[in-house]
Design an enzyme around this catalytic site. Structure first.
Site, PDB file in Angstrom:
ATOM      1  N   SER A 103       0.850  -1.196   0.000  1.00  0.00           N
ATOM      2  CA  SER A 103       0.000   0.000   0.000  1.00  0.00           C
ATOM      3  C   SER A 103       0.881   1.240   0.000  1.00  0.00           C
ATOM      4  O   SER A 103       1.875   1.299   0.699  1.00  0.00           O
ATOM      5  CB  SER A 103      -0.868   0.042   1.258  1.00  0.00           C
ATOM      6  OG  SER A 103      -1.577  -1.145   1.404  1.00  0.00           O
ATOM      7  N   HIS A 152      -5.592  -2.632  -4.426  1.00  0.00           N
ATOM      8  CA  HIS A 152      -4.632  -3.690  -4.717  1.00  0.00           C
ATOM      9  C   HIS A 152      -4.792  -4.274  -6.122  1.00  0.00           C
ATOM     10  O   HIS A 152      -4.248  -5.329  -6.428  1.00  0.00           O
ATOM     11  CB  HIS A 152      -4.738  -4.827  -3.699  1.00  0.00           C
ATOM     12  CG  HIS A 152      -4.136  -4.497  -2.370  1.00  0.00           C
ATOM     13  ND1 HIS A 152      -4.903  -4.145  -1.287  1.00  0.00           N
ATOM     14  CD2 HIS A 152      -2.859  -4.449  -1.939  1.00  0.00           C
ATOM     15  CE1 HIS A 152      -4.107  -3.905  -0.253  1.00  0.00           C
ATOM     16  NE2 HIS A 152      -2.874  -4.079  -0.617  1.00  0.00           N
ATOM     17  N   HIS A 166      -3.680 -11.521  -0.766  1.00  0.00           N
ATOM     18  CA  HIS A 166      -3.512 -11.782   0.664  1.00  0.00           C
ATOM     19  C   HIS A 166      -4.231 -13.069   1.043  1.00  0.00           C
ATOM     20  O   HIS A 166      -5.252 -13.416   0.449  1.00  0.00           O
ATOM     21  CB  HIS A 166      -4.080 -10.617   1.480  1.00  0.00           C
ATOM     22  CG  HIS A 166      -3.379  -9.317   1.238  1.00  0.00           C
ATOM     23  ND1 HIS A 166      -3.656  -8.524   0.147  1.00  0.00           N
ATOM     24  CD2 HIS A 166      -2.394  -8.687   1.931  1.00  0.00           C
ATOM     25  CE1 HIS A 166      -2.872  -7.452   0.195  1.00  0.00           C
ATOM     26  NE2 HIS A 166      -2.097  -7.529   1.250  1.00  0.00           N
ATOM     27  N   TYR A 214      -6.033 -13.593   3.547  1.00  0.00           N
ATOM     28  CA  TYR A 214      -7.385 -13.344   4.071  1.00  0.00           C
ATOM     29  C   TYR A 214      -8.434 -13.222   2.973  1.00  0.00           C
ATOM     30  O   TYR A 214      -9.630 -13.251   3.242  1.00  0.00           O
ATOM     31  CB  TYR A 214      -7.414 -12.095   4.981  1.00  0.00           C
ATOM     32  CG  TYR A 214      -6.996 -10.797   4.309  1.00  0.00           C
ATOM     33  CD1 TYR A 214      -7.805 -10.154   3.372  1.00  0.00           C
ATOM     34  CD2 TYR A 214      -5.782 -10.212   4.638  1.00  0.00           C
ATOM     35  CE1 TYR A 214      -7.415  -8.984   2.769  1.00  0.00           C
ATOM     36  CE2 TYR A 214      -5.375  -9.023   4.037  1.00  0.00           C
ATOM     37  CZ  TYR A 214      -6.197  -8.418   3.107  1.00  0.00           C
ATOM     38  OH  TYR A 214      -5.793  -7.260   2.507  1.00  0.00           O
ATOM     39  N   GLU A 215      -8.000 -13.108   1.727  1.00  0.00           N
ATOM     40  CA  GLU A 215      -8.973 -13.056   0.632  1.00  0.00           C
ATOM     41  C   GLU A 215      -9.557 -14.431   0.345  1.00  0.00           C
ATOM     42  O   GLU A 215     -10.511 -14.552  -0.421  1.00  0.00           O
ATOM     43  CB  GLU A 215      -8.311 -12.488  -0.629  1.00  0.00           C
ATOM     44  CG  GLU A 215      -7.946 -11.022  -0.481  1.00  0.00           C
ATOM     45  CD  GLU A 215      -7.170 -10.498  -1.680  1.00  0.00           C
ATOM     46  OE1 GLU A 215      -7.785 -10.375  -2.742  1.00  0.00           O
ATOM     47  OE2 GLU A 215      -5.962 -10.249  -1.535  1.00  0.00           O
ATOM     48  N   ALA A 223       2.541  -2.235   4.034  1.00  0.00           N
ATOM     49  CA  ALA A 223       2.048  -1.315   5.052  1.00  0.00           C
ATOM     50  C   ALA A 223       1.907  -2.133   6.329  1.00  0.00           C
ATOM     51  O   ALA A 223       1.434  -3.267   6.284  1.00  0.00           O
ATOM     52  CB  ALA A 223       0.700  -0.752   4.637  1.00  0.00           C
ATOM     53  N   MET A 248      -0.229  -8.153   7.351  1.00  0.00           N
ATOM     54  CA  MET A 248      -0.992  -9.300   6.842  1.00  0.00           C
ATOM     55  C   MET A 248      -0.387  -9.866   5.565  1.00  0.00           C
ATOM     56  O   MET A 248      -1.086 -10.463   4.748  1.00  0.00           O
ATOM     57  CB  MET A 248      -2.451  -8.877   6.595  1.00  0.00           C
ATOM     58  CG  MET A 248      -3.110  -8.236   7.813  1.00  0.00           C
ATOM     59  SD  MET A 248      -4.743  -7.583   7.425  1.00  0.00           S
ATOM     60  CE  MET A 248      -5.088  -6.620   8.907  1.00  0.00           C
ATOM     61  N   SER A 249       0.923  -9.683   5.381  1.00  0.00           N
ATOM     62  CA  SER A 249       1.555 -10.159   4.146  1.00  0.00           C
ATOM     63  C   SER A 249       3.034 -10.453   4.399  1.00  0.00           C
ATOM     64  O   SER A 249       3.465 -10.583   5.539  1.00  0.00           O
ATOM     65  CB  SER A 249       1.429  -9.076   3.061  1.00  0.00           C
ATOM     66  OG  SER A 249       2.203  -7.951   3.395  1.00  0.00           O
ATOM     67  N   ASN A 282       0.467   3.170  10.957  1.00  0.00           N
ATOM     68  CA  ASN A 282      -0.287   3.517  12.161  1.00  0.00           C
ATOM     69  C   ASN A 282       0.382   2.822  13.334  1.00  0.00           C
ATOM     70  O   ASN A 282       1.101   1.842  13.133  1.00  0.00           O
ATOM     71  CB  ASN A 282      -1.737   3.011  12.031  1.00  0.00           C
ATOM     72  CG  ASN A 282      -1.788   1.508  11.764  1.00  0.00           C
ATOM     73  OD1 ASN A 282      -1.594   1.075  10.631  1.00  0.00           O
ATOM     74  ND2 ASN A 282      -2.003   0.728  12.806  1.00  0.00           N
ATOM     75  N   HIS A 293      -8.867   1.063   7.400  1.00  0.00           N
ATOM     76  CA  HIS A 293      -8.105   0.878   6.158  1.00  0.00           C
ATOM     77  C   HIS A 293      -7.805   2.230   5.528  1.00  0.00           C
ATOM     78  O   HIS A 293      -6.741   2.452   4.958  1.00  0.00           O
ATOM     79  CB  HIS A 293      -8.905  -0.015   5.208  1.00  0.00           C
ATOM     80  CG  HIS A 293      -8.186  -0.344   3.926  1.00  0.00           C
ATOM     81  ND1 HIS A 293      -6.957  -0.957   3.900  1.00  0.00           N
ATOM     82  CD2 HIS A 293      -8.528  -0.135   2.631  1.00  0.00           C
ATOM     83  CE1 HIS A 293      -6.570  -1.110   2.630  1.00  0.00           C
ATOM     84  NE2 HIS A 293      -7.504  -0.613   1.855  1.00  0.00           N
TER      85      HIS A 293
END
Ligand code: HPA
Length: 272
Positions: free
Chosen positions: A28, A59, A81, A83-84, A111, A209-210, A233, A245
């Protein structure tokens, strides 16, 4: 799995004979990085048979093959990802494909949330090591002997020379750089404050997450790996505001000029 990978390679090779030296995964905020490349060929993921295509806004995916100065780079604009809902073997397929195209170096970006209390939103962090135990290992299943060994050593996933190069490049360009350990969790929910306290106790500096699954698969194949996180963050419970997000994307956009400069100058130096 191996056949699927070879099919993808075949698909790419029918379109371009480009041989990258560096495989660059854009996280990101680096989404428009390709604008700084001398583009040779663009290939939307959707045109590669069997290739996983991302569903996350921001993405949307394609390969951009091009040059940073003289250095041939395969750029992933967008990654998939776990989670997809894709199997973890699909998540690492693109990285494996870029290695089969000829890439020697994998440059990972992402990110991330800052877990280290001395970090600030907008910081860049060079990844020195990772924690993978909260996400599935991409090497689970029959070993693909053609790619690597069953039990790969993980003592030096992030190449020491490439780390030194990133540190030197950041210094020369006056870019403030944190260093630390990145943990991959599955997402898609952000972590709870208790999970962030746990990660801090375990020695994590950043969470996302990656990246880690990709690094494991690339290490299995013998690539030289480096990575930089954009700390978008501070993680859950570290500030009064809830995470979103949108906030992550805005912070990534703010850090983008510095991030791009560091990536470009580092890739340029990789060619020397
Ligand atoms: N947690 C996990 N992934 C993230 C975060 C976070 O706080 N920020 C950006 N990606």
């Amino acid at each position: 799995m191996y056949n699927k990978l070879l099919n993808c390679l075949d698909c790419v090779r029918r379109r371009t004979d480009f041989v990258p030296k560096v495989a660059l995964v854009l996280g990101s905020g680096l989404g428009d990085y390709a604008e700084t490349l001398k583009v040779e060929y663009e290939l939307p993921y959707g045109e590669i048979e069997g290739f996983p295509v991302s569903t996350v806004p921001g993405h949307a995916g394609k390969f951009i093959f091009g040059y940073v100065d003289e250095v041939p780079v395969a750029c992933m604009k967008g990654r998939v990802h776990y989670y997809e809902g894709y199997p973890i073997s699909d998540v690492v397929l693109p990285v494996r494909l870029m290695k089969l195209m000829g890439a020697e170096i994998l440059f990972l970006t992402n990110a991330a949330g800052g877990v280290n209390t001395s970090f600030h939103g907008g910081d860049l962090m060079m990844i020195k090591d990772h924690i993978s135990v909260f996400a599935p290992n991409p090497l689970i299943g029959p070993n693909i002997d053609a790619l690597g060994t069953r039990f790969p050593d993980m003592s030096n996933v992030y190449d020491k020379q490439l780390q030194a190069l990133i540190v030197k490049t950041a210094k020369e360009n006056d870019i403030f750089l944190q260093e630390g350990v990145y943990a991959q969790l599955t997402g898609p929910s952000f972590e709870s404050p208790a999970e962030i306290r746990m990660l801090r106790m375990l020695g994590c500096d950043a969470v996302g997450m990656s990246t880690v699954a990709e690094a494991i698969a690339a290490n299995h194949m013998g690539m030289r790996i480096c990575g930089i996180s954009c700390i978008c963050n501070l993680a859950a419970g570290m500030t009064a505001t809830p995470l979103s997000h949108k906030e992550v994307q805005e912070a990534a956009d703010t850090a983008a000029p510095r991030f791009k400069k560091l990536v470009t100058e580092t890739v340029r130096a990789m060619g020397k």
